[in-house]
Design a protein around this motif. Sequence first.
Motif, PDB file in Angstrom:
ATOM      1  N   ALA A 158      21.391  64.112  23.337  1.00  0.00           N
ATOM      2  CA  ALA A 158      21.713  65.540  23.423  1.00  0.00           C
ATOM      3  C   ALA A 158      21.963  66.141  22.052  1.00  0.00           C
ATOM      4  CB  ALA A 158      22.934  65.746  24.305  1.00  0.00           C
ATOM      5  N   GLY A 159      21.741  67.451  21.960  1.00  0.00           N
ATOM      6  CA  GLY A 159      22.135  68.189  20.773  1.00  0.00           C
ATOM      7  C   GLY A 159      23.637  68.433  20.797  1.00  0.00           C
ATOM      8  N   ALA A 160      24.083  69.482  20.115  1.00  0.00           N
ATOM      9  CA  ALA A 160      25.517  69.784  20.084  1.00  0.00           C
ATOM     10  C   ALA A 160      26.069  69.778  21.507  1.00  0.00           C
ATOM     11  CB  ALA A 160      25.760  71.134  19.421  1.00  0.00           C
ATOM     12  N   VAL A 161      27.130  69.011  21.721  1.00  0.00           N
ATOM     13  CA  VAL A 161      27.523  68.662  23.084  1.00  0.00           C
ATOM     14  C   VAL A 161      28.044  69.853  23.883  1.00  0.00           C
ATOM     15  CG1 VAL A 161      29.828  67.878  22.378  1.00  0.00           C
ATOM     16  CG2 VAL A 161      28.825  67.014  24.495  1.00  0.00           C
ATOM     17  N   LYS A 162      28.772  70.773  23.254  1.00  0.00           N
ATOM     18  CA  LYS A 162      29.286  71.882  24.060  1.00  0.00           C
ATOM     19  C   LYS A 162      28.165  72.794  24.562  1.00  0.00           C
ATOM     20  CE  LYS A 162      32.386  75.767  24.483  1.00  0.00           C
ATOM     21  NZ  LYS A 162      33.465  76.601  23.918  1.00  0.00           N
ATOM     22  N   GLN A 185      40.023  66.275  25.941  1.00  0.00           N
ATOM     23  CA  GLN A 185      40.516  65.082  26.625  1.00  0.00           C
ATOM     24  C   GLN A 185      39.719  63.845  26.217  1.00  0.00           C
ATOM     25  OE1 GLN A 185      41.991  65.516  30.598  1.00  0.00           O
ATOM     26  NE2 GLN A 185      40.962  63.656  31.293  1.00  0.00           N
ATOM     27  N   ALA A 186      38.410  64.014  26.016  1.00  0.00           N
ATOM     28  CA  ALA A 186      37.557  62.882  25.636  1.00  0.00           C
ATOM     29  C   ALA A 186      37.578  62.614  24.139  1.00  0.00           C
ATOM     30  CB  ALA A 186      36.123  63.155  26.082  1.00  0.00           C
ATOM     31  N   GLN A 187      38.251  63.458  23.354  1.00  0.00           N
ATOM     32  CA  GLN A 187      38.361  63.330  21.900  1.00  0.00           C
ATOM     33  C   GLN A 187      36.984  63.358  21.230  1.00  0.00           C
ATOM     34  OE1 GLN A 187      41.476  60.613  20.388  1.00  0.00           O
ATOM     35  NE2 GLN A 187      41.921  60.090  22.523  1.00  0.00           N
ATOM     36  N   ILE A 188      36.199  64.387  21.601  1.00  0.00           N
ATOM     37  CA  ILE A 188      34.860  64.566  21.060  1.00  0.00           C
ATOM     38  C   ILE A 188      34.758  65.973  20.474  1.00  0.00           C
ATOM     39  CG2 ILE A 188      32.397  64.694  21.631  1.00  0.00           C
ATOM     40  CD1 ILE A 188      32.996  62.740  23.938  1.00  0.00           C
ATOM     41  N   ARG A 194      24.275  63.640  20.004  1.00  0.00           N
ATOM     42  CA  ARG A 194      23.886  62.277  20.339  1.00  0.00           C
ATOM     43  C   ARG A 194      25.110  61.369  20.485  1.00  0.00           C
ATOM     44  NH1 ARG A 194      20.823  59.640  16.760  1.00  0.00           N
ATOM     45  NH2 ARG A 194      19.609  58.594  18.373  1.00  0.00           N
ATOM     46  N   LEU A 195      25.796  61.518  21.603  1.00  0.00           N
ATOM     47  CA  LEU A 195      27.032  60.777  21.838  1.00  0.00           C
ATOM     48  C   LEU A 195      26.766  59.282  21.947  1.00  0.00           C
ATOM     49  CD1 LEU A 195      28.903  62.983  24.473  1.00  0.00           C
ATOM     50  CD2 LEU A 195      28.784  63.241  21.981  1.00  0.00           C
ATOM     51  N   THR A 196      27.743  58.499  21.518  1.00  0.00           N
ATOM     52  CA  THR A 196      27.675  57.066  21.743  1.00  0.00           C
ATOM     53  C   THR A 196      27.911  56.780  23.220  1.00  0.00           C
ATOM     54  OG1 THR A 196      30.033  56.698  21.395  1.00  0.00           O
ATOM     55  CG2 THR A 196      28.627  56.670  19.431  1.00  0.00           C
ATOM     56  N   CYS A 273      40.837  70.293  18.462  1.00  0.00           N
ATOM     57  CA  CYS A 273      41.820  69.743  17.514  1.00  0.00           C
ATOM     58  C   CYS A 273      41.068  69.085  16.362  1.00  0.00           C
ATOM     59  CB  CYS A 273      42.713  68.722  18.209  1.00  0.00           C
ATOM     60  SG  CYS A 273      43.811  67.855  17.048  1.00  0.00           S
ATOM     61  N   PRO A 274      41.263  69.543  15.119  1.00  0.00           N
ATOM     62  CA  PRO A 274      40.536  68.980  13.986  1.00  0.00           C
ATOM     63  C   PRO A 274      40.841  67.504  13.729  1.00  0.00           C
ATOM     64  CG  PRO A 274      41.540  71.088  13.406  1.00  0.00           C
ATOM     65  CD  PRO A 274      42.107  70.680  14.732  1.00  0.00           C
ATOM     66  N   LYS A 275      41.995  67.026  14.188  1.00  0.00           N
ATOM     67  CA  LYS A 275      42.351  65.624  13.963  1.00  0.00           C
ATOM     68  C   LYS A 275      41.887  64.733  15.107  1.00  0.00           C
ATOM     69  CE  LYS A 275      46.232  62.572  12.865  1.00  0.00           C
ATOM     70  NZ  LYS A 275      47.692  62.497  12.577  1.00  0.00           N
ATOM     71  N   CYS A 276      42.061  65.184  16.342  1.00  0.00           N
ATOM     72  CA  CYS A 276      41.678  64.362  17.499  1.00  0.00           C
ATOM     73  C   CYS A 276      40.176  64.379  17.771  1.00  0.00           C
ATOM     74  CB  CYS A 276      42.392  64.862  18.758  1.00  0.00           C
ATOM     75  SG  CYS A 276      44.171  64.636  18.762  1.00  0.00           S
ATOM     76  N   GLN A 277      39.507  65.446  17.326  1.00  0.00           N
ATOM     77  CA  GLN A 277      38.084  65.637  17.639  1.00  0.00           C
ATOM     78  C   GLN A 277      37.303  65.782  16.336  1.00  0.00           C
ATOM     79  OE1 GLN A 277      39.618  68.849  20.560  1.00  0.00           O
ATOM     80  NE2 GLN A 277      37.523  68.466  21.260  1.00  0.00           N
ATOM     81  N   VAL A 278      37.052  64.675  15.699  1.00  0.00           N
ATOM     82  CA  VAL A 278      36.410  64.666  14.387  1.00  0.00           C
ATOM     83  C   VAL A 278      34.894  64.657  14.540  1.00  0.00           C
ATOM     84  CG1 VAL A 278      36.146  63.384  12.225  1.00  0.00           C
ATOM     85  CG2 VAL A 278      38.376  63.460  13.368  1.00  0.00           C
ATOM     86  N   LEU A 279      34.224  65.541  13.812  1.00  0.00           N
ATOM     87  CA  LEU A 279      32.765  65.573  13.811  1.00  0.00           C
ATOM     88  C   LEU A 279      32.265  64.466  12.892  1.00  0.00           C
ATOM     89  CD1 LEU A 279      30.163  67.028  14.676  1.00  0.00           C
ATOM     90  CD2 LEU A 279      30.415  68.483  12.653  1.00  0.00           C
TER      91      LEU A 279
END
Length: 288
Positions: A158-162, A185-188, A194-196, A273-279
Motif C-alpha cells: 500500500a501507499g500512504a496508509v491513511k 493504537q497500532a503505533q503506525i 508498505r507496512l511490515t 503522536c510524533p514519538k509513538c508513530q514514527v515515519l
Amino acid sequence: MPELPEVETTRRKIEPLLRGRVIANVEHDAPHKYRDTHLAVGRRVTGLSRRGKYLMLQLAAADAAEADPHDLEFIVHLGMTGGFRLERGGHTRVTLTLEPDDGGDGQQLFFNDPRRFGKMAVVRPGDYAGMPTLAAMGPEPLSDDFGEADFVRLAREAGAVKPWLLSQKPVSGVGNIYADESLWQAQIHPAQTRLTTAEGKRLYAAIREVMAKAVEAGGSSLGSGVGNYRQHDGISGLFQHEHHVYGKDGQPCPRCGTDIAKTVLAQRGTHFCPKCQVLRERSKGQTV
C-alpha cells in the motif's frame, strides 16, 4: 463524519420506525441529489442494512398485484452532516412520509443536512454503477469477511496508509476519525507506506477494536453545531470521550506524554503522536 459507527447507530435506531412500513411519499427539491426516489413510493420497507457508510433500505411491492413487483434498494449516504430527525428543521432536505400502520397515524422522518453533501438513490438491488465507492468497497471491519491474512498482504504494497484506509478499498467504513484512532493504537505513522507484516497485524486488530468500541458507544458527536452528528432523537454519541488523538493536537499523548501533532494528509486533517508513530524508511521486500 458520519463514519461506520455513526451510520450503524442510525440504522439500529431508525430500523424499528421503518421496517414493515409502506412509503407514502418522498418530498425534496433536488432530483439530481436524490435520484429516482419516486420509485420508493408505495413500496414496503422489508429491511434496513448498512454497507460501509451507506444505509440501504430494502423495498418490496406492497401489493402483490403491483405492475412492477421487482425489489428495489433505497440507498442513503449521509455525507458530512446528514442525519434523520423526528421533527422538521431549518436544514431539512428530504421528508419521508409513511402510511399509517394498523389504523394508527402516519409518520414522517426528516433528513436534515446543513452542508448538503448527503445523497440518495433508488436502484435495483446491487446496481451500483452510479456509485463507484459503494461498488468497489472492501469488507466490513467487524465481519468474518475481513480477514487478517488478506489485509496484511494488501498492506505490504500500500501507499500512504491513511489515504489507503480512507479509499474504502481495503476495509469499509473507516473515515478520518477512526483512521487516526486506529493508527495511533497500532503505533503506525499515517504517512507510512508498505507496512511490515507485524504492522499490518497490529493495524488489523486496532481497526476491529476501535470500530467495535465506537459502535457500542453510539459513535462520536463533536461540538454542538447544527451539522454535528446526533441520533434521530437528538441523543449524542459517546465515543468522543475515548478519542486518544483525533482533535487532540497540542495535548499530551495518553501513551507517552508527547504533544499530539496535526498535519494535512491527502487534504484531510490528520492527528498522530510524533514519538509513538514514527515515519520510517522501508526497504523493498521487507515483510517482518
